[in-house]
Scaffold this motif. Structure first.
Motif, mmCIF file in Angstrom:
data_model
loop_
_atom_site.group_PDB
_atom_site.id
_atom_site.type_symbol
_atom_site.label_atom_id
_atom_site.label_comp_id
_atom_site.label_asym_id
_atom_site.label_seq_id
_atom_site.Cartn_x
_atom_site.Cartn_y
_atom_site.Cartn_z
ATOM 1 N N LEU A 84 22.055 -13.509 -77.773
ATOM 2 C CA LEU A 84 20.759 -14.146 -77.543
ATOM 3 C C LEU A 84 19.860 -14.056 -78.773
ATOM 4 O O LEU A 84 19.026 -14.936 -79.015
ATOM 5 C CB LEU A 84 20.075 -13.511 -76.333
ATOM 6 N N ASN A 85 20.038 -13.010 -79.555
ATOM 7 C CA ASN A 85 19.274 -12.913 -80.801
ATOM 8 C C ASN A 85 19.710 -13.983 -81.794
ATOM 9 O O ASN A 85 18.876 -14.609 -82.462
ATOM 10 C CB ASN A 85 19.450 -11.518 -81.402
ATOM 11 N N LYS A 86 21.011 -14.213 -81.857
ATOM 12 C CA LYS A 86 21.520 -15.258 -82.749
ATOM 13 C C LYS A 86 21.036 -16.636 -82.316
ATOM 14 O O LYS A 86 20.847 -17.541 -83.148
ATOM 15 C CB LYS A 86 23.043 -15.223 -82.771
ATOM 16 N N LEU A 87 20.829 -16.797 -80.993
ATOM 17 C CA LEU A 87 20.339 -18.069 -80.471
ATOM 18 C C LEU A 87 18.819 -18.138 -80.482
ATOM 19 O O LEU A 87 18.220 -19.041 -79.899
ATOM 20 C CB LEU A 87 20.862 -18.278 -79.042
ATOM 21 N N LYS A 88 18.191 -17.139 -81.142
ATOM 22 C CA LYS A 88 16.733 -17.088 -81.305
ATOM 23 C C LYS A 88 15.977 -16.957 -79.973
ATOM 24 O O LYS A 88 14.833 -17.387 -79.839
ATOM 25 C CB LYS A 88 16.218 -18.337 -82.040
ATOM 26 N N GLN A 89 16.627 -16.300 -78.985
ATOM 27 C CA GLN A 89 15.987 -16.130 -77.680
ATOM 28 C C GLN A 89 15.262 -14.785 -77.556
ATOM 29 O O GLN A 89 14.327 -14.657 -76.772
ATOM 30 C CB GLN A 89 17.037 -16.238 -76.559
ATOM 31 N N ILE A 90 15.708 -13.796 -78.302
ATOM 32 C CA ILE A 90 15.034 -12.494 -78.295
ATOM 33 C C ILE A 90 14.941 -11.983 -79.727
ATOM 34 O O ILE A 90 15.791 -12.306 -80.562
ATOM 35 C CB ILE A 90 15.772 -11.451 -77.416
ATOM 36 N N PRO A 91 13.917 -11.161 -80.040
ATOM 37 C CA PRO A 91 13.808 -10.607 -81.402
ATOM 38 C C PRO A 91 14.836 -9.504 -81.626
ATOM 39 O O PRO A 91 15.358 -8.901 -80.681
ATOM 40 C CB PRO A 91 12.380 -10.048 -81.428
ATOM 41 N N TYR A 92 15.110 -9.214 -82.903
ATOM 42 C CA TYR A 92 16.131 -8.223 -83.239
ATOM 43 C C TYR A 92 15.739 -6.814 -82.789
ATOM 44 O O TYR A 92 16.597 -5.967 -82.554
ATOM 45 C CB TYR A 92 16.396 -8.235 -84.745
ATOM 46 N N ILE A 93 14.414 -6.579 -82.624
ATOM 47 C CA ILE A 93 13.970 -5.257 -82.189
ATOM 48 C C ILE A 93 14.550 -4.905 -80.818
ATOM 49 O O ILE A 93 14.823 -3.741 -80.519
ATOM 50 C CB ILE A 93 12.412 -5.186 -82.161
ATOM 51 N N GLU A 94 14.766 -5.937 -79.973
ATOM 52 C CA GLU A 94 15.365 -5.705 -78.657
ATOM 53 C C GLU A 94 16.817 -5.266 -78.810
ATOM 54 O O GLU A 94 17.304 -4.418 -78.054
ATOM 55 C CB GLU A 94 15.283 -6.971 -77.802
ATOM 56 N N VAL A 95 17.508 -5.827 -79.773
ATOM 57 C CA VAL A 95 18.889 -5.412 -80.049
ATOM 58 C C VAL A 95 18.912 -3.957 -80.506
ATOM 59 O O VAL A 95 19.754 -3.156 -80.072
ATOM 60 C CB VAL A 95 19.529 -6.320 -81.120
ATOM 61 N N MET A 96 17.969 -3.596 -81.364
ATOM 62 C CA MET A 96 17.902 -2.230 -81.883
ATOM 63 C C MET A 96 17.648 -1.218 -80.759
ATOM 64 O O MET A 96 18.189 -0.113 -80.770
ATOM 65 C CB MET A 96 16.807 -2.130 -82.945
ATOM 66 N N ARG A 97 16.817 -1.609 -79.781
ATOM 67 C CA ARG A 97 16.548 -0.706 -78.656
ATOM 68 C C ARG A 97 17.824 -0.437 -77.859
ATOM 69 O O ARG A 97 18.079 0.684 -77.427
ATOM 70 C CB ARG A 97 15.481 -1.309 -77.751
ATOM 71 N N VAL A 98 18.608 -1.461 -77.651
ATOM 72 C CA VAL A 98 19.866 -1.293 -76.912
ATOM 73 C C VAL A 98 20.829 -0.411 -77.708
ATOM 74 O O VAL A 98 21.513 0.448 -77.141
ATOM 75 C CB VAL A 98 20.507 -2.660 -76.599
ATOM 76 N N VAL A 99 20.880 -0.609 -79.030
ATOM 77 C CA VAL A 99 21.750 0.208 -79.888
ATOM 78 C C VAL A 99 21.333 1.681 -79.814
ATOM 79 O O VAL A 99 22.176 2.587 -79.733
ATOM 80 C CB VAL A 99 21.706 -0.291 -81.349
ATOM 81 N N GLN A 100 20.015 1.941 -79.840
ATOM 82 C CA GLN A 100 19.514 3.309 -79.741
ATOM 83 C C GLN A 100 19.931 3.954 -78.420
ATOM 84 O O GLN A 100 20.367 5.111 -78.373
ATOM 85 C CB GLN A 100 17.989 3.316 -79.855
ATOM 86 N N SER A 101 19.811 3.203 -77.342
ATOM 87 C CA SER A 101 20.213 3.703 -76.030
ATOM 88 C C SER A 101 21.710 3.996 -76.002
ATOM 89 O O SER A 101 22.149 5.031 -75.478
ATOM 90 C CB SER A 101 19.858 2.676 -74.949
ATOM 91 N N GLN A 102 22.497 3.111 -76.592
ATOM 92 C CA GLN A 102 23.948 3.304 -76.653
ATOM 93 C C GLN A 102 24.295 4.577 -77.419
ATOM 94 O O GLN A 102 25.161 5.359 -77.010
ATOM 95 C CB GLN A 102 24.600 2.094 -77.319
ATOM 96 N N THR A 103 23.589 4.820 -78.529
ATOM 97 C CA THR A 103 23.834 6.026 -79.343
ATOM 98 C C THR A 103 23.495 7.292 -78.570
ATOM 99 O O THR A 103 24.250 8.273 -78.589
ATOM 100 C CB THR A 103 22.989 5.959 -80.633
ATOM 101 N N ASP A 104 22.353 7.286 -77.882
ATOM 102 C CA ASP A 104 21.941 8.458 -77.098
ATOM 103 C C ASP A 104 22.956 8.785 -76.006
ATOM 104 O O ASP A 104 23.309 9.944 -75.793
ATOM 105 C CB ASP A 104 20.567 8.214 -76.462
ATOM 106 N N ILE A 105 23.410 7.762 -75.301
ATOM 107 C CA ILE A 105 24.365 7.971 -74.207
ATOM 108 C C ILE A 105 25.675 8.524 -74.751
ATOM 109 O O ILE A 105 26.257 9.458 -74.187
ATOM 110 C CB ILE A 105 24.603 6.655 -73.440
ATOM 111 N N ALA A 106 26.156 7.950 -75.855
ATOM 112 C CA ALA A 106 27.419 8.411 -76.446
ATOM 113 C C ALA A 106 27.322 9.874 -76.882
ATOM 114 O O ALA A 106 28.264 10.653 -76.695
ATOM 115 C CB ALA A 106 27.791 7.530 -77.635
ATOM 116 N N ALA A 107 26.170 10.249 -77.437
ATOM 117 C CA ALA A 107 25.984 11.641 -77.874
ATOM 118 C C ALA A 107 25.992 12.597 -76.681
ATOM 119 O O ALA A 107 26.607 13.674 -76.729
ATOM 120 C CB ALA A 107 24.669 11.765 -78.643
#
Length: 705
Positions: free
Chosen positions: A211-234
């Motif tokens: 959706l970011n590539k399709l210009k539907q959401i800003p990249y900051i939303e992608v970064m938030r999901v990545v942060q959550s993924q990192t926390d869960i994995a840790a």
């Protein structure tokens, strides 16, 4: 120009897409715009499917052990003792005692002297070439026979002291084992929730990137999901690493249950404080220590009494071949001059008083203060748990709102954010599990540090409702009568969402006798079951009798087409017949007989039997009705004063408060607030937690006033 289709419902998205096509003629090529819009719609549709697949993940239910199992866990911390250590220690003491028993204080000694010449000075009395002395010496008092007896008694007292201490000591190895088991258990539960979270965020990340590539959401939303993924994995790495190391020890350990929440019974804690002052076990230990002080300072230990029997052999220098030998006996006594006797006694008395003082004071008040601090820490964690528990209601409501928005295709529904809400809810559940783990380990530590308090006896079940902040909405179990009018006036989807919004747990559902509304009713039925709402099949036929019961109910149940019915609800009203007063006995006997048939029928079908009755049936009939039905709905209509209702249902409450449901009619109240206040007041006055509202159609209309 770009419109964010992620916030637009499927119908609205069609119009938005058309509008986008119009704009694209100015700013973008028509072909490119159509492809982009199609891709966005596809991604959003896929994301909604993923969100729907995770709705059930938001329902987190833990199997609970019971309080006795927690008490047993804490009781097992007591070391009665560490069997191997206790046995070895006892063996050592017994061996030392037996050694002293066999030592009567008799010594064998031999003394041989060889003189080579007389020397220069004969005054040295070297009149013999050689001398041999051999014999037995017996120490009777000091360091001898009686001293051995005293030492035996001291060792026996020391062994008894250690035995008594072991009765209240906690094994450190037992604590480590139990604490490890608790951590392993709760880690397993947390790992299960973390894996659900990881699945969600992994899917979120894929669509967030698209959706970011399709210009539907800003990249900051992608970064938030990545942060959550990192926390869960840790977190997964930490919990799995611990459990993998201990898997061999707990391979057969059940990880599908958690220990219940416990609170500290303050009254019992205070009682344990009082008991410490008269602790018979500790008093016995102190008395034994004082006895050992007396034995150690016994006057006999300072008196030496020794006797000896010797054989003597002399070989003189000056008389060749004239050896002399003879036996001799001796007795010697040593005794200190008793200048310090009184001082020594004073020292001994002071030591005894100090032991007694420590027993009565230092080991009580200071000890208790430290214990209270430990339990304060426990209750603070419990307070934190309650705070998280309150947050779960917020997230449950957010999830419910998202479900309603999605069902109504609301333009504000955002599946990406809806997935985040589920993930946040699971995160809170993990925090709550972590706090439960910490609290249980805290109890284990208390058992180790303060065994005298007997933590297993001062815990009690904890109800979240006792501390949780009361919400403004009604906290009762609500059910609602639903007649055909409601389905005629409103769509099934609207009705089911209204039921969920008002937190109604059961719907008493009516079909028309001819089955003409069965299709609409069953759509509503399915939606209720999907949302976890119980459905009771309402039977309102006053002509229902024992004879025609099975045939009539079978034809009615056939309309449900096999859907799961929680209960058969009889709204049969013999009291409405014109001649009821003249023939009350006949009508009521027939009604009771019908209930007996209904009970047998429901038992066979494995469903519950409920009934709605007025509040003026006589006690002899009420007794039979309460014995046959699972729930009795008391129709307290035409009454708006709670005190009047309570006065009218006294007999029913005595017969079975847990079976009683108080039914209230909306038309008796000017507005919804008055109805809600009536329910709250009745809860306070009766202790009844189950209420029914008559009926769904009028309830909705009252809200719309």
């Amino acid at each position: 120009m770009k419109i964010n289709l992620l916030h637009i419902s499927s119908n609205a998205r069609i119009y938005s897409a058309l509008f986008l096509l119009f704009l694209s003629s100015t700013f973008l090529s028509e072909g490119y715009s159509q492809v982009t819009d199609s891709l966005v719609k596809t991604k959003i549709a896929e994301l909604e499917k993923i969100w729907l697949s995770h709705i059930n993940d938001a329902t987190v239910n833990f199997k609970q052990k019971d309080i006795p199992q927690t008490q047993l866990l804490l009781t097992n911390m007591i070391n009665y003792g560490d069997t191997a250590w206790v046995n070895i220690n006892n063996s050592l003491y017994n061996a030392r005692i037996n050694q002293l028993k066999n030592d009567v204080g008799v010594d064998f000694n031999t003394n041989y002297i060889e003189n080579f010449n007389t020397g220069i000075n004969t005054e040295d009395d070297l009149i013999y070439r050689r001398r041999l002395q051999t014999g037995l010496e017996w120490d009777i008092l000091k360091n001898g026979y009686y001293a051995s007896k005293l030492k035996q008694q001291q060792l026996q007292n020391e062994l008894l002291i250690q035995t008594l201490q072991n009765a209240s000591q906690v094994s450190s190895s037992s604590y480590v084992k139990n604490a490890s088991a608790v951590i392993y258990l709760y880690n397993a539960q947390k790992i299960s929730l973390l894996e659900k979270r990881l699945t969600i965020v992994n899917q979120q990340l894929k669509f967030a990137n698209d959706l970011n590539k399709l210009k539907q959401i800003p990249y900051i939303e992608v970064m938030r999901v990545v942060q959550s993924q990192t926390d869960i994995a840790a977190m997964l790495q930490v919990y799995k690493g611990y459990n993998d190391l201990l898997a061999a020890h707990y391979s057969s350990f059940k990880t599908d249950e958690i220990y219940p929440l416990c609170d500290i019974d303050v009254n019992k804690l205070l009682q344990s404080h009082a008991a410490l002052k008269t602790n018979a076990l500790r008093d016995s230990i102190v008395n034994l220590e004082i006895k050992n002080l007396d034995l150690e300072s016994s006057f006999i230990n300072n008196i030496g009494l020794r006797t000896a029997l010797r054989y003597n052999l002399f070989d003189p220098f000056y008389v060749e071949g004239n050896q002399r030998d003879f036996f001799s006996a001796s007795l010697s006594v040593t005794m200190p001059i008793p200048f310090g006797t009184k001082s020594a006694k004073k020292v001994n008395d002071a030591k005894a008083k100090l032991l007694q003082y420590n027993n009565q004071h230092n080991n009580n008040d200071e000890f208790f203060s430290e214990a209270v601090n430990g339990f304060y820490e426990y209750r603070y964690k419990l307070k934190q748990y309650v705070n998280f528990y309150q947050k779960t209601f917020i997230y449950k409501e957010l999830i419910r709102i998202d479900k309603v928005k999605q069902q109504f295709q609301d333009v504000e529904f955002n599946p990406l954010k809806a997935l985040t809400v589920i993930d946040d809810y699971l995160s809170i559940q993990i925090e709550m599990l972590d706090l439960r783990q910490q609290m249980l380990i805290q109890l284990l530590k208390m058992s180790v540090k303060y065994p005298e308090v007997q933590v297993q006896n001062i815990i009690k079940p904890f109800s979240l409702d006792s501390l949780a902040i009361k919400a403004n909405f009604i906290s009762a179990n609500l059910s609602v009568y639903t007649w055909s009018d409601a389905l005629a006036n409103f769509k099934p989807s609207f009705l089911s969402n209204y039921v969920m919004l008002n937190k109604i747990s059961a719907v008493i559902l009516s079909y028309k006798k001819n089955g003409s509304n069965a299709e609409q009713v069953n759509l509503f039925f399915d939606s209720l079951l999907l949302n976890g709402v119980n459905v009771e099949l309402l039977v309102g036929n006053n002509k229902l009798t024992a004879k025609n019961f099975k045939r009539s109910i079978d034809s009615l149940i056939a309309l449900t087409k096999g859907r799961a019915i929680a209960a058969l609800h009889l709204d049969v009203e013999p009291h409405t017949f014109d001649d009821f007063k003249q023939n009350e006995g006949k009508y009521m006997d027939a009604y009771i007989e019908m209930l007996k048939n209904a009970k047998a029928y429901c038992t066979e079908k494995n469903i519950k039997l409920n009934a709605s009755i007025p509040v003026y049936f006589k006690e002899k009939y009420l007794t039979a009705i309460y014995s046959l039905c699972d729930k009795i709905y008391l129709m307290t209509y035409e009454t708006t004063k709670a005190e009047s209702v309570v006065n009218r249902i006294k007999e029913e409450l005595i017969l079975g408060k847990s079976k009683t449901v108080i039914a209230i009619r909306t038309n008796d109240f000017a507005n919804r607030n008055e109805l809600d206040e009536m329910i709250k007041k009745l809860q306070e006055l009766t202790g009844v937690f189950d209420f029914a509202i008559h009926d769904l159609d009028s309830m909705i209309k009252q809200d719309n006033k």
